[in-house]
Design a protein around this motif. Sequence first.
Motif, PDB file in Angstrom:
ATOM      1  N   VAL A 110       0.848  -1.195   0.000  1.00 43.80           N
ATOM      2  CA  VAL A 110       0.000   0.000   0.000  1.00 43.80           C
ATOM      3  C   VAL A 110       0.881   1.241   0.000  1.00 43.80           C
ATOM      4  O   VAL A 110       1.782   1.375   0.845  1.00 43.80           O
ATOM      5  CB  VAL A 110      -0.938   0.005   1.227  1.00 43.80           C
ATOM      6  CG1 VAL A 110      -1.766   1.289   1.251  1.00 43.80           C
ATOM      7  CG2 VAL A 110      -1.838  -1.214   1.210  1.00 43.80           C
TER       8      VAL A 110
ATOM      9  N   GLU B  64      -0.650   4.554  -0.766  1.00 40.96           N
ATOM     10  CA  GLU B  64      -1.418   5.763  -0.485  1.00 40.96           C
ATOM     11  C   GLU B  64      -2.891   5.369  -0.354  1.00 40.96           C
ATOM     12  O   GLU B  64      -3.379   4.548  -1.128  1.00 40.96           O
ATOM     13  CB  GLU B  64      -1.254   6.726  -1.664  1.00 40.96           C
ATOM     14  CG  GLU B  64      -1.776   8.117  -1.448  1.00 40.96           C
ATOM     15  CD  GLU B  64      -1.600   8.957  -2.708  1.00 40.96           C
ATOM     16  OE1 GLU B  64      -1.642  10.184  -2.602  1.00 40.96           O
ATOM     17  OE2 GLU B  64      -1.431   8.387  -3.810  1.00 40.96           O
ATOM     18  N   VAL B  65      -3.588   5.952   0.607  1.00 38.42           N
ATOM     19  CA  VAL B  65      -5.024   5.699   0.725  1.00 38.42           C
ATOM     20  C   VAL B  65      -5.735   7.040   0.678  1.00 38.42           C
ATOM     21  O   VAL B  65      -5.457   7.926   1.487  1.00 38.42           O
ATOM     22  CB  VAL B  65      -5.373   4.974   2.045  1.00 38.42           C
ATOM     23  CG1 VAL B  65      -6.871   4.706   2.117  1.00 38.42           C
ATOM     24  CG2 VAL B  65      -4.600   3.670   2.150  1.00 38.42           C
TER      25      VAL B  65
ATOM     26  N   PHE C   5     -12.916   4.250  -0.783  1.00 34.49           N
ATOM     27  CA  PHE C   5     -11.484   4.453  -0.523  1.00 34.49           C
ATOM     28  C   PHE C   5     -10.747   4.127  -1.804  1.00 34.49           C
ATOM     29  O   PHE C   5     -11.031   3.127  -2.454  1.00 34.49           O
ATOM     30  CB  PHE C   5     -10.985   3.510   0.579  1.00 34.49           C
ATOM     31  CG  PHE C   5     -11.502   3.859   1.937  1.00 34.49           C
ATOM     32  CD1 PHE C   5     -10.982   4.955   2.618  1.00 34.49           C
ATOM     33  CD2 PHE C   5     -12.499   3.095   2.533  1.00 34.49           C
ATOM     34  CE1 PHE C   5     -11.452   5.274   3.882  1.00 34.49           C
ATOM     35  CE2 PHE C   5     -12.978   3.424   3.778  1.00 34.49           C
ATOM     36  CZ  PHE C   5     -12.457   4.510   4.462  1.00 34.49           C
ATOM     37  N   ARG C   6      -9.789   4.976  -2.134  1.00 34.81           N
ATOM     38  CA  ARG C   6      -9.011   4.718  -3.332  1.00 34.81           C
ATOM     39  C   ARG C   6      -7.595   4.405  -2.859  1.00 34.81           C
ATOM     40  O   ARG C   6      -6.910   5.266  -2.308  1.00 34.81           O
ATOM     41  CB  ARG C   6      -9.016   5.972  -4.193  1.00 34.81           C
ATOM     42  CG  ARG C   6      -8.504   5.777  -5.596  1.00 34.81           C
ATOM     43  CD  ARG C   6      -8.803   7.027  -6.425  1.00 34.81           C
ATOM     44  NE  ARG C   6      -8.418   6.839  -7.811  1.00 34.81           N
ATOM     45  CZ  ARG C   6      -7.188   6.985  -8.249  1.00 34.81           C
ATOM     46  NH1 ARG C   6      -6.229   7.332  -7.435  1.00 34.81           N
ATOM     47  NH2 ARG C   6      -6.918   6.785  -9.535  1.00 34.81           N
ATOM     48  N   THR C   7      -7.188   3.170  -3.039  1.00 33.24           N
ATOM     49  CA  THR C   7      -5.899   2.729  -2.512  1.00 33.24           C
ATOM     50  C   THR C   7      -4.915   2.532  -3.658  1.00 33.24           C
ATOM     51  O   THR C   7      -5.177   1.759  -4.582  1.00 33.24           O
ATOM     52  CB  THR C   7      -6.052   1.412  -1.745  1.00 33.24           C
ATOM     53  OG1 THR C   7      -7.165   1.534  -0.859  1.00 33.24           O
ATOM     54  CG2 THR C   7      -4.805   1.096  -0.953  1.00 33.24           C
ATOM     55  N   ARG C   8      -3.815   3.287  -3.596  1.00 34.20           N
ATOM     56  CA  ARG C   8      -2.782   3.105  -4.632  1.00 34.20           C
ATOM     57  C   ARG C   8      -1.731   2.152  -4.079  1.00 34.20           C
ATOM     58  O   ARG C   8      -1.301   2.303  -2.936  1.00 34.20           O
ATOM     59  CB  ARG C   8      -2.161   4.454  -4.979  1.00 34.20           C
ATOM     60  CG  ARG C   8      -1.281   4.423  -6.215  1.00 34.20           C
ATOM     61  CD  ARG C   8      -1.042   5.838  -6.712  1.00 34.20           C
ATOM     62  NE  ARG C   8      -0.256   6.609  -5.737  1.00 34.20           N
ATOM     63  CZ  ARG C   8       1.068   6.586  -5.674  1.00 34.20           C
ATOM     64  NH1 ARG C   8       1.772   5.827  -6.499  1.00 34.20           N
ATOM     65  NH2 ARG C   8       1.709   7.319  -4.775  1.00 34.20           N
ATOM     66  N   MET C   9      -1.339   1.190  -4.912  1.00 30.71           N
ATOM     67  CA  MET C   9      -0.439   0.138  -4.418  1.00 30.71           C
ATOM     68  C   MET C   9       0.666  -0.121  -5.421  1.00 30.71           C
ATOM     69  O   MET C   9       0.565   0.208  -6.593  1.00 30.71           O
ATOM     70  CB  MET C   9      -1.235  -1.153  -4.204  1.00 30.71           C
ATOM     71  CG  MET C   9      -2.393  -0.985  -3.244  1.00 30.71           C
ATOM     72  SD  MET C   9      -3.388  -2.459  -3.124  1.00 30.71           S
ATOM     73  CE  MET C   9      -4.168  -2.503  -4.694  1.00 30.71           C
TER      74      MET C   9
ATOM     75  N   LYS D  94      -9.433  -0.811   7.524  1.00 29.31           N
ATOM     76  CA  LYS D  94      -8.646   0.368   7.159  1.00 29.31           C
ATOM     77  C   LYS D  94      -7.243  -0.090   6.765  1.00 29.31           C
ATOM     78  O   LYS D  94      -6.601  -0.849   7.487  1.00 29.31           O
ATOM     79  CB  LYS D  94      -8.558   1.329   8.356  1.00 29.31           C
ATOM     80  CG  LYS D  94      -9.902   1.896   8.782  1.00 29.31           C
ATOM     81  CD  LYS D  94     -10.168   3.211   8.066  1.00 29.31           C
ATOM     82  CE  LYS D  94     -11.432   3.899   8.561  1.00 29.31           C
ATOM     83  NZ  LYS D  94     -12.666   3.077   8.555  1.00 29.31           N
ATOM     84  N   LEU D  95      -6.796   0.370   5.615  1.00 31.13           N
ATOM     85  CA  LEU D  95      -5.435   0.056   5.172  1.00 31.13           C
ATOM     86  C   LEU D  95      -4.551   1.274   5.431  1.00 31.13           C
ATOM     87  O   LEU D  95      -5.024   2.398   5.485  1.00 31.13           O
ATOM     88  CB  LEU D  95      -5.433  -0.266   3.672  1.00 31.13           C
ATOM     89  CG  LEU D  95      -6.210  -1.533   3.292  1.00 31.13           C
ATOM     90  CD1 LEU D  95      -6.332  -1.629   1.782  1.00 31.13           C
ATOM     91  CD2 LEU D  95      -5.546  -2.770   3.866  1.00 31.13           C
ATOM     92  N   HIS D  96      -3.251   1.005   5.624  1.00 31.26           N
ATOM     93  CA  HIS D  96      -2.331   2.104   5.887  1.00 31.26           C
ATOM     94  C   HIS D  96      -1.146   2.008   4.952  1.00 31.26           C
ATOM     95  O   HIS D  96      -0.703   0.906   4.617  1.00 31.26           O
ATOM     96  CB  HIS D  96      -1.853   2.055   7.342  1.00 31.26           C
ATOM     97  CG  HIS D  96      -2.987   2.172   8.303  1.00 31.26           C
ATOM     98  ND1 HIS D  96      -3.598   3.363   8.600  1.00 31.26           N
ATOM     99  CD2 HIS D  96      -3.669   1.213   9.012  1.00 31.26           C
ATOM    100  CE1 HIS D  96      -4.587   3.156   9.445  1.00 31.26           C
ATOM    101  NE2 HIS D  96      -4.666   1.845   9.706  1.00 31.26           N
ATOM    102  N   PRO D  97      -0.582   3.136   4.556  1.00 32.62           N
ATOM    103  CA  PRO D  97       0.594   3.120   3.683  1.00 32.62           C
ATOM    104  C   PRO D  97       1.719   2.303   4.316  1.00 32.62           C
ATOM    105  O   PRO D  97       1.949   2.372   5.524  1.00 32.62           O
ATOM    106  CB  PRO D  97       0.970   4.600   3.560  1.00 32.62           C
ATOM    107  CG  PRO D  97      -0.281   5.346   3.835  1.00 32.62           C
ATOM    108  CD  PRO D  97      -1.058   4.515   4.792  1.00 32.62           C
TER     109      PRO D  97
END
Lengths: 367, 416
Positions: free
Chosen positions: A311, A313-314, A321-325, A345-348
Motif C-alpha cells: 500500500v 497511499e489511501v 477508498f481509493r488505494t494506490r499500491m 482500514k489500510l495504511h501506507p
Amino acid sequence: MTISETDKSFVVFDHVQKSYDGETLVVKDLNLSIGKGEFLTMLGPSGSGKTTCLMMLAGFETATHGEIRLGGRNINMVPPHKRGIGMVFQNYALFPHMSVAENLAFPLEVRGMGKSDREAKVMRALDMVQMGAFANRRPAQLSGGQQQRIALARALVFDPELVLMDEPLGALDKQLREHMQFEIKALHERLGITVVYVTHDQGEALTMSDRVAVFNDGRIQQLAPPDELYERPKNSFVAQFIGENNKLPGTVEEYSDDKCLVRLATGELIDATPVNIRKKGQETLVSIRPERIEFKPEMMPPGAHMISAEVLEVIYMGDIFRTRMRVAGSEDFVMKSRNTLGQTKLHPGETIKIGWHPQDARALDPM
Amino acid sequence: MTDATAQLTTADGKPLKAALAASLARSRRRAFLLVAPLFLFVLITFVVPIGQMLMQSVYNDTFSTAAPALGKWFDEHPPGSEIDESAYAALASDLKLMKEQKTSGSAGTRINYDISGSRSMFTGTARKADKFEPPYKEAILSVEKKWDNPNIWRAMRSASSPLTIDFYLAALDMTRDDAGNIVSVPEGQAVYKMLFGRTMMLSLAITVICMFVAFPIAHLLATLPLAKSNLLMILVLLPFWTSLLVRTTSWMVLLQSQGVLNDLLVWLGIIGDDGRIQMMYNRTGTLVAMTHILLPFMVLPLYSVMRTIPPAYVRAARSLGANSFVAFYRVYLPQTLPGIGAGALLVFILAVGYYITPALVGGADGQLISNLIAFHMQKSLNWSLAAALAALLLAGILALYWLYDRIVGIDNMKLG
C-alpha cells in the motif's frame, strides 16, 4: 428490402472513408448501421474521427469514399437542408438575433408551414422542454442549461426521425450535465426518435446510450452496449478509455479458450480471461477494473491466484477508498473499496494480498 | 428607497456614498492624469481651432472694426433710409481711419465677398481720404462714382454688424434683395446646393459599391485558413501602405483616355480609336478612385464582425431545412449588420469630406463640396464662407449619424 430490415439499418455507413488533405485518412473504412429508435453514441478522444462522421451524416462534409444511407436511400449527394435531420450543436448555435420562439419557428417557416400551425407547434415543443414561459426571450438572456433546452426543442420541432447531437452538454457544469443527460434520454424514449450522439465523455456515453461506438484513429474500436463495453472491452484502447483501469504487462503461460495464466514481469502468476490473444507465449496486457479487486481472503473466488501488494497511499473519497499500491513493479495500481461499516482500514507501508475473479482480469493484446 | 440609501453608513459613521467617492478619488485622479495629455492635445489642436473656424462662419468683424462711424450711422438709421450727407460724412471719416490704420484692403475684401470689384473702391478712395472736405458726398463721388450704388450701402450695412448669417445664406445659394429680404440667387450663380447634393449622392454611391465589393472579400478573409487569409489581408491592406497620391495617379494612368484600359479596348477592337471612353476627370473617375481608396475601411469592420460569427449558425440553419440562400439571408446577413453599419458610416463620412482624390481625378464634373471649401480657404480667402460650408457639412453628417443611431442603434456598431 423488407421493413424490418430498414428498421434495423435506418442509418448505414457503408465502407465510408474521409480524407481532408488527400494524404491521411481521418475516417478509415467505417461500417456502422444504426437501428430505428436507437440511441447510439460515438465516443472517442478528439481527432478520432467521430465528429467527422457526424458531419458527414448531417451533410456538412462529403464522404471521400463509400456510401451513407438514411432509410435505405443513399444520401451522399443530398444537401443538408433536404436531409430532414435535426441537429444540436456544441455551443447550441441559437440564432442570436431571433427570439426563442422565432428560433423554433425557423425550421417550420422554411418548410412553408402556416402561421397558426407554426405557433401551436412551437408552443408544444417549448412545453416539451419546460421552457414555455421563455418564448419571447433572446438566447443571450438565457442560462446555459436553458439555451441547451431551446436548442433541443429546435432540433425536434420539425419532427425529424433522426437527431444528431454534437457534444451538446460540453459547456454545462457537472450537475446540470447529469440532469440534462436524463432529460435527453427521457425525450428519446418518449418520442421514439433515433439519436446519434457524439461525446468524449465516457460517463455520458455509458448513461445514455443503447449502444456505444468507441472511435480511435479513424476506426470503430468496439461497438457494444454500455455494460458490455465496460465489463468486456475488446482491446486495450477501449479498456483504457472507458473507466479507470489497471494494466499489468506479462506473457501468456497457459492458454485455453476461456482461461489463461499470465506470468507478470516480476515472475508472479495471475489468472485472466483471454480476449484477443490467440496463443501461448504471446505478450499481453492484463486489464483489471479497480473496483473488482479484493483484498479480503473470504471474498476471493476459490482457486484464484493471489498476488502481494504494498500500500502506497489511501485516499478517502467519501463513498469509496481509493488505494494506490505497488503491484508487480507498477506503482499506480489502484483498488477501490466501498466505504462500508467496518471496512478494514489500510495504511501506507502495509503489505497485503490481493486477488480477483479471473473473469475480471482480461488479457488483451498490448498496444 | 432613497431614505434607506441615505441612511447607509460605513463602520465609523461616514455616509457610504461619500466614503465610496473618497476611496475611488485616487484611482479617478490617476485615470485623468493618463488621459490628460491627449485631452489637452485634442483641446488645443482640434476643439479650439474648429470652434474658431465655426465662429468665423457667423462672426466677421473686419469691416465693423475698420468702419466704426458707419456702424454708428447704420445703427441710427434703419434700412431704407436715404443715403444722405451724414452717411457720406461717416464714410469719409472711416476712410481716413482706414488709411491711418491700413485696413482699407481687408475691409474692402469683406464687402468684395458680396459685391465683386468693390475692394478697389475702398483702397482707391481711402488713398485720397485726407483731402476730403465737406460736402463729403460730392467729394467722394468725384473720386469714385460707384459709391452711390445702393447695393454697396446694403452690403456695408450688413457687414457693419460683426454677427451675420449672410455666409450661411451664401452657402445655401441665397442672398438678400434690395429690400433686405432673403431670396435665392439667380439660377446661373447657384453652385453650393448642387454641390452638396452631388457630394451626398457620390458618397452614397461609393458607400454602396464598397459594401457590395467588400462583403465577399471580408467573408473570404473570415473563413479562409489562416495562412491564406493573412495573404489576402496583406493584399487588402497594401493600398493602405501606398501613398494616396501614388494610388490616385495610378488610376489616372489606367483610366485616362490615352490610358492603359482605353488602349487595351482599342487594341481588342471593342471601341474605335476615336471612341475612347472618358473615364477620368469626371464623376466616373472620382467614383472609381475613391471606391478603391475607401474599400479597406469597409472590409476591416466587416471582417472583424464576420470573424466572430461561428460557422455553426449557418450549419444550424441548413440542418433546420434552409437552403443556402435562406441561411445566408436570414441567419448570416443579420449578424453582419453591425459591421455593415460601421463600415458604411465610416466610408460615407470619409467620402463626404474627401478632398485630394476628387481634386486630382474629378475634373469639373467630379468636384465635391470639400474642393470648394478648399477653394475658399486658399484662393478666394473667404474663410467665413468656407467655415459656413464646412459647418453645413458637419451638420449634415451629424444629422445622418443621428438618423443611423435611431434606425440601427450606435451600440450595434462594431469597428473591430
